[in-house]
Design a protein around this motif. Sequence first.
Motif, short mmCIF file in Angstrom:
data_model
loop_
_atom_site.label_atom_id
_atom_site.label_comp_id
_atom_site.label_asym_id
_atom_site.label_seq_id
_atom_site.Cartn_x
_atom_site.Cartn_y
_atom_site.Cartn_z
N TRP C 248 -50.75 30.66 38.34
CA TRP C 248 -51.41 31.35 39.44
C TRP C 248 -52.93 31.32 39.36
O TRP C 248 -53.50 31.39 38.28
CB TRP C 248 -50.96 32.82 39.48
CG TRP C 248 -49.48 32.99 39.68
CD1 TRP C 248 -48.49 32.84 38.75
CD2 TRP C 248 -48.82 33.30 40.92
NE1 TRP C 248 -47.26 33.04 39.33
CE2 TRP C 248 -47.42 33.34 40.66
CE3 TRP C 248 -49.27 33.57 42.21
CZ2 TRP C 248 -46.49 33.61 41.66
CZ3 TRP C 248 -48.33 33.86 43.20
CH2 TRP C 248 -46.95 33.87 42.92
N PHE C 298 -50.80 32.31 50.57
CA PHE C 298 -51.44 31.13 50.00
C PHE C 298 -51.27 31.10 48.48
O PHE C 298 -51.04 30.05 47.88
CB PHE C 298 -52.93 31.11 50.37
CG PHE C 298 -53.73 30.14 49.56
CD1 PHE C 298 -53.73 28.79 49.87
CD2 PHE C 298 -54.50 30.57 48.49
CE1 PHE C 298 -54.47 27.87 49.11
CE2 PHE C 298 -55.24 29.67 47.73
CZ PHE C 298 -55.23 28.32 48.05
N TYR C 299 -51.39 32.27 47.86
CA TYR C 299 -51.32 32.31 46.40
C TYR C 299 -49.96 31.80 45.90
O TYR C 299 -49.86 31.11 44.89
CB TYR C 299 -51.53 33.73 45.89
CG TYR C 299 -52.86 34.31 46.23
CD1 TYR C 299 -54.05 33.61 45.95
CD2 TYR C 299 -52.98 35.56 46.83
CE1 TYR C 299 -55.29 34.16 46.27
CE2 TYR C 299 -54.22 36.11 47.14
CZ TYR C 299 -55.37 35.40 46.86
OH TYR C 299 -56.59 35.94 47.16
N ASP C 302 -49.72 28.02 46.48
CA ASP C 302 -50.52 27.33 45.48
C ASP C 302 -49.83 27.36 44.11
O ASP C 302 -49.82 26.37 43.39
CB ASP C 302 -51.91 28.01 45.42
CG ASP C 302 -52.75 27.50 44.29
OD1 ASP C 302 -53.37 26.43 44.46
OD2 ASP C 302 -52.80 28.16 43.23
N ARG C 306 -48.44 24.15 41.87
CA ARG C 306 -48.86 23.88 40.49
C ARG C 306 -47.66 23.78 39.57
O ARG C 306 -47.57 22.90 38.73
CB ARG C 306 -49.84 24.99 40.03
CG ARG C 306 -50.54 24.68 38.72
CD ARG C 306 -51.65 25.67 38.41
NE ARG C 306 -52.73 25.56 39.37
CZ ARG C 306 -53.02 26.47 40.28
NH1 ARG C 306 -52.34 27.61 40.33
NH2 ARG C 306 -54.00 26.26 41.13
N ARG C 311 -49.80 19.59 44.25
CA ARG C 311 -50.87 20.45 44.74
C ARG C 311 -50.69 20.61 46.24
O ARG C 311 -49.86 19.93 46.85
CB ARG C 311 -52.24 19.84 44.42
CG ARG C 311 -52.46 18.48 45.06
CD ARG C 311 -53.91 18.02 44.87
NE ARG C 311 -54.11 16.66 45.31
CZ ARG C 311 -54.33 16.29 46.58
NH1 ARG C 311 -54.35 17.19 47.56
NH2 ARG C 311 -54.51 15.02 46.88
N LEU C 312 -51.46 21.51 46.82
CA LEU C 312 -51.48 21.62 48.28
C LEU C 312 -52.36 20.51 48.83
O LEU C 312 -53.35 20.12 48.19
CB LEU C 312 -52.05 22.98 48.70
CG LEU C 312 -51.23 24.20 48.26
CD1 LEU C 312 -51.92 25.48 48.74
CD2 LEU C 312 -49.81 24.13 48.81
N TRP C 354 -49.68 26.13 54.38
CA TRP C 354 -50.96 26.46 53.73
C TRP C 354 -51.60 25.17 53.21
O TRP C 354 -50.93 24.34 52.61
CB TRP C 354 -50.76 27.39 52.54
CG TRP C 354 -50.41 28.81 52.88
CD1 TRP C 354 -49.19 29.40 52.74
CD2 TRP C 354 -51.30 29.83 53.34
NE1 TRP C 354 -49.26 30.72 53.11
CE2 TRP C 354 -50.54 31.02 53.49
CE3 TRP C 354 -52.66 29.87 53.67
CZ2 TRP C 354 -51.09 32.23 53.93
CZ3 TRP C 354 -53.21 31.08 54.12
CH2 TRP C 354 -52.43 32.23 54.24
N THR C 355 -52.88 25.02 53.44
CA THR C 355 -53.59 23.89 52.84
C THR C 355 -54.52 24.40 51.74
O THR C 355 -54.71 25.62 51.58
CB THR C 355 -54.45 23.14 53.87
OG1 THR C 355 -55.57 23.97 54.22
CG2 THR C 355 -53.66 22.82 55.12
N ALA C 356 -55.09 23.49 51.01
CA ALA C 356 -56.04 23.82 49.95
C ALA C 356 -57.43 24.11 50.51
O ALA C 356 -58.36 24.36 49.74
CB ALA C 356 -56.12 22.67 48.96
N LEU C 417 -45.12 25.82 52.82
CA LEU C 417 -46.00 24.80 52.25
C LEU C 417 -45.32 23.45 52.20
O LEU C 417 -44.09 23.34 52.27
CB LEU C 417 -46.45 25.18 50.84
CG LEU C 417 -45.47 24.90 49.69
CD1 LEU C 417 -46.25 24.59 48.41
CD2 LEU C 417 -44.56 26.08 49.51
N SER D 381 -60.59 30.54 44.24
CA SER D 381 -60.25 31.11 45.55
C SER D 381 -61.11 32.33 45.76
O SER D 381 -61.42 33.06 44.82
CB SER D 381 -58.77 31.48 45.63
OG SER D 381 -58.49 32.66 44.94
#
Lengths: 423, 423, 423, 423
Positions: C248, C298-299, C302, C306, C311-312, C354-356, C417, D381
């Motif tokens: 995280w 998003f968290y 993401d 990982r 990855r996003l 969600w994107t990065a 995602l 972030s």
Amino acid sequence: MTAADGRPEAPDPDATVLAERFRAIRAATLALVAGLDAEDLVPQSMPDASPGKWHLAHTTWFFEAMVLVPLAGQAPADRRWHYLFNSYYEALGPRQPRPQRGLLTRPSLAEVLAWRAEVEDRILALLTSGPPPGAAELVALGCQHEQQHQELLVTDLKHLFSHNLAAPAWRGRAPPSGMRPAPATGWHRHDQAGPVAIGEDGGGFAFDNERPRHTVWLRPFALADRPVSNGEYLAFLADGGYQEPAHWLADGWAAVQAGGWQAPLYWRREAADVPWRQFTVWGWRDVDPAEPVCHLSFYEADAYARWAGARLPTEAEWEAVASRRGLDGGFADNGRLHPAPLHGPSLGGEVWEWTASAYAPYPGFRPLPGAAGEYNGKFMSGQMVLRGGSCASPRDHLRPTYRNFFPPAARWQFSGLRLARDL
Amino acid sequence: MTAADGRPEAPDPDATVLAERFRAIRAATLALVAGLDAEDLVPQSMPDASPGKWHLAHTTWFFEAMVLVPLAGQAPADRRWHYLFNSYYEALGPRQPRPQRGLLTRPSLAEVLAWRAEVEDRILALLTSGPPPGAAELVALGCQHEQQHQELLVTDLKHLFSHNLAAPAWRGRAPPSGMRPAPATGWHRHDQAGPVAIGEDGGGFAFDNERPRHTVWLRPFALADRPVSNGEYLAFLADGGYQEPAHWLADGWAAVQAGGWQAPLYWRREAADVPWRQFTVWGWRDVDPAEPVCHLSFYEADAYARWAGARLPTEAEWEAVASRRGLDGGFADNGRLHPAPLHGPSLGGEVWEWTASAYAPYPGFRPLPGAAGEYNGKFMSGQMVLRGGSCASPRDHLRPTYRNFFPPAARWQFSGLRLARDL
Amino acid sequence: MTAADGRPEAPDPDATVLAERFRAIRAATLALVAGLDAEDLVPQSMPDASPGKWHLAHTTWFFEAMVLVPLAGQAPADRRWHYLFNSYYEALGPRQPRPQRGLLTRPSLAEVLAWRAEVEDRILALLTSGPPPGAAELVALGCQHEQQHQELLVTDLKHLFSHNLAAPAWRGRAPPSGMRPAPATGWHRHDQAGPVAIGEDGGGFAFDNERPRHTVWLRPFALADRPVSNGEYLAFLADGGYQEPAHWLADGWAAVQAGGWQAPLYWRREAADVPWRQFTVWGWRDVDPAEPVCHLSFYEADAYARWAGARLPTEAEWEAVASRRGLDGGFADNGRLHPAPLHGPSLGGEVWEWTASAYAPYPGFRPLPGAAGEYNGKFMSGQMVLRGGSCASPRDHLRPTYRNFFPPAARWQFSGLRLARDL
Amino acid sequence: MTAADGRPEAPDPDATVLAERFRAIRAATLALVAGLDAEDLVPQSMPDASPGKWHLAHTTWFFEAMVLVPLAGQAPADRRWHYLFNSYYEALGPRQPRPQRGLLTRPSLAEVLAWRAEVEDRILALLTSGPPPGAAELVALGCQHEQQHQELLVTDLKHLFSHNLAAPAWRGRAPPSGMRPAPATGWHRHDQAGPVAIGEDGGGFAFDNERPRHTVWLRPFALADRPVSNGEYLAFLADGGYQEPAHWLADGWAAVQAGGWQAPLYWRREAADVPWRQFTVWGWRDVDPAEPVCHLSFYEADAYARWAGARLPTEAEWEAVASRRGLDGGFADNGRLHPAPLHGPSLGGEVWEWTASAYAPYPGFRPLPGAAGEYNGKFMSGQMVLRGGSCASPRDHLRPTYRNFFPPAARWQFSGLRLARDL
């Protein structure tokens, strides 16, 4: 000072006694922090607590702001310190915000100690040279005030040290925890319904909140002859006391949930099958079943009493017994700063005892005049009365009529309970 | 139901009276929401308040959960509703979190009203067919409970509507605000120190918190013969009452600062040189100087009294006068739902009066058995007693011994004050 | 309307198309609340969400406040409603505080619906009679705005209903949850490093935040050909994904701790050995492994990426693929309002991805002129970009260049995602 | 150490250089607290800041926990200190809660200094005796880490001292504030659209977040040749910049309202018609119009730029100019610890410059292996990138590729801005 006939005037015996008392109390405050570093006296562990240095300075401020400046016309050592070390006296101007007392790295401890010494010299000079009207009373009040802060100094430091894994034993080595329970509880009976007088009636020093002496009507009741012990409280825990809402006031149950309370403050255990340990002025040690249970909130005291089929005494009931019997427990003077194991009847000392009484003015209450009028009266809402004094209270600060008060959720004082029941 | 000898059994006259009372009280609840939309009854404007629909459902739940299910062995209409509409009875299981009562769009108002009707029918059937042991007492308690919620329904709706610029006048058109002040205050004197009995002593219905009747010792005092008026409170405002900490308890001053209080709840003015206006069940109108001041916290009542050189009465003082004199102000039954202008002595009705007494058990207090035991006792901390009833209290719900209680910062009830002083 | 030569003027074909579109979109909004009670549309379940009635009113306010009043000189239906239903346009005056939108019982739903109808008539009249300069563009913007609120209406109602044990199935009956996993994931490859143009380049409607079209430099990457499924996410849960901080971001781990997150929003299970269930528009049902995972922050997206060794994607990578391939998932138009099981490659629809990329202005970004300039630009901090649209997005509202944005902890949107990796 | 042929082995020149650098950096840390009392280094003025003593200990812990224990197999000085002085490395076990760092009175400053000395000796011994694989890299990282904490030590102490009326001038006497404005701003032009490489490309030390070097596409832009000055920022204040929401991002406007911001952090004025003063390491002094404006949040920097008709640069734009031009402002090495008046073009030093770029991984980013992998990546972030270094940054710690990052509301760093605009 010279008498009219040219002979050196004999010092006022009352002022001499007061000066001696002043000197002793100031020294006792310093004795409490002996062996600590300046660093230990800086932080504030929660908004309700204050740093050790702040206590040392605030008790000095009291004498300067209440006596030297207004009554003796002296200049303060540093005007900024009046901002920093005023606690809550609105009449005396603005203050450092309470939650920011731990940010005061200046003045340094050395400066505060020098200020203490200077103010002491000035107060002693004032007392020995014939104090202006009202000054002796305020010095006496300041001595009581300082004794209260001695107790807070102990409880605030204990709270601070409890947050530090690396804190050393503050006061030497713990005596071993015994395994024997406290002796059985007996009861003081008050068999007759009728009027009883409580409150201060004259002679010695008393706070305004102990006055006036007045009549209350009591019904027959019995008061336990000793506080509740750790051993007894462990039975409450073992019986699921912290899991059963029926024992608790609604506010108390909310506090249990919100705070995740599972035992008194400073109690911890690693697992359900190992003994409870508690943090003390000596560091961590096993809970001793014979000691009075301590660091309880009012809510916990009340819940325990309900679980035990009893109740908390009112402050009038407590005082009715105490004024007959006197106070005999262990006080700060013995240097232990931890409640001693119970070995028989005792009343007063060791742990403050929560009562069922909300802190309120006595009928006919009059606050002190001037800034000292903010001393007690303005706190008469939202707090509960505790009686008796603790192992951190100076013995000569206490009396059967003495009223301590804290919010019902407060746990960092040496606070326990004694049972009562109706007859 | 048939008697042993075959004749139809005459209905129990007590049960008949109770049934009639039950029917009337249930109808009175509905009358309060007449003319409102279902939408008006959904939201919750703060955690302390509840939605209108929730009040309608909760008062129904009480009869189902306390009487029909446990005493008559009936099935609940819908088990989920017991989760949704239980207020705080831990003994009766888990609950919708209090701050989420405003999220209950289902059951719909129509369903709740249908449930109300069905439970009413069942309760009436139970009463007329010979209720099981204990049921009549719990129905009587449920009637009192519903009357309490009638008042909360009014104050919660008022609070809700105050947040909406577009809220219509809820109850028709406001009578014009007068410009005349209230008549001068006289005093009820209690000249003799000595024991006085307070609390309920028998006959009629009373809550457990009014019992037992017991003796208190009173000192000579005087109690004003009417509540403090808006006109008098405006003088406190004009004198800077909300800017001077010396008038306030420490907690009160903190509440003034934190809440930005500058006047009673629901008072507003656009600028310092225009008259104060207040939000009422009729919408916004000018403050009428002859009306009793209303929507005060305990802190404001206490501060006003101190500023006025008087104090709040204790609940015992208040009751000692009220039990001699009786209650005579305006109650909800007159349909006004706003305190009427003062025109002479009055006691009770119009506005609840904050007392100096913390809400605590009377000596010898015993909670009701069973789940109903959570009704009063568990709230006996952190609250202050109010006496007398208000313009939103049903007349026959009140008595001189009646004890209402709210936290000291609460302002959304119709709460004012009456002065007292020592003699 | 008549042309200069007396013949009836032919309607502007563009305005006709716009009018038809306006009519259809307004009707689609109402279709979403068909079958619900007025009560369902009142509450606000959290400050981030809005009541259904508020959405109905706010989308109407937009047309009145942006078009009818400033461009056509018409009077608003009720000035107070401009206070109540402005969302955040500082340039258009003060507003009902956002957390108090659920307190608006008035205007009633019936009044709001009447207002909707009246504003619709006026807008249609304006369009058909030759709109003033700028009006057509703002009506077109208002249509897009209303489509955005259609999605929020769905997600806000779902959030509200999730708090009510008694909430009925909002949208009929759930299809059974399948037990089959989603098909294997393939990859869209982008093998060549180099410049790529993204953003809107002309023709159709686009928000200001999609402009200007501009060049970014991409490195070789691959983008999964479908979103992550529930079945895959369950493996992350089973592997202790919510217990291992290494997966995280620091803020994400803090959110997990503070919120007690153990699974996506709306997932629950009674015990560790029973299947997870999720709340849907059909009520509670078992988690279907073949559906895209949904209601992630998003968290969480993401952290999952990982954990999965991927990855996003950035929003540019996503758009580079989408602009070649087009969008083909399920949108709101199919009426399902829940993501459909994955059965092969798809891009867009079902769940927002969600994107990065943090939401930021494109190089050369210019906000719209006037009050509409507050539409997008002022939110360009603290939010992350999502791409693709969801099962609650109207199909014709979306484009490959479309940028949605939410704070990284938001979970109540249909947000999932898609994985990416470097080549 | 002896070479295989028996001759004393020459020390590794790299290790010698590193040892010298290590020694110098450790000494520089101590120089920052020279003249302060132990008491000054205990408190924590907000959760984002740390006590001085904590910085001294934490930078020592880094070498012990990352190098001596895992790579050299040495025992830690005291295991408890690893709990107390770990900042956020989850992989290295539990930690003292961040908001409670100010409660650490033990170990004392003297003990921490002794620990520092011991760890320094051990690290030097390790370096001179041939460090184990990976150790030199981690010592180099630890040096960089310590330099970062040097800056935090300064900004955290400044924040602490700002809360104390009685705080002495920490660093001698302030130079007089000038009245002259800064010289006019010129612009560095970047006229050509096209690809530009940014990020670290090899040789020297760089953090993982500066890698890999990669291509971005830039459009033509201009970057101001100096930061914005106090004088310019005063014009923004005078124009009502803090009262006009149109200048602000929505989150920024919320921060202005919630925090009551009216000027940069540390600015105060007694009345609207007296000059602004600011708190500095020399105490309070008048704001000097020629100095770069400092202690701004990202929101303030962004709002100022919008008001000025410009924008913040992206970090790529900033780096593109900086890598051509180099860094030439004043750094911590000059001992001033306050930004110097602007006297012409400068880039880097004096104040960190907020960019428009959210802190995100560069394409192809790989965190460091092991516990050091938590160094940068997990903070990617919710933060914005700052570039350039400040008057509190060691000169040799900075490079044009260096990426600093803070949350957008943070103001206690030496943070200002530089304008950019499109060409």
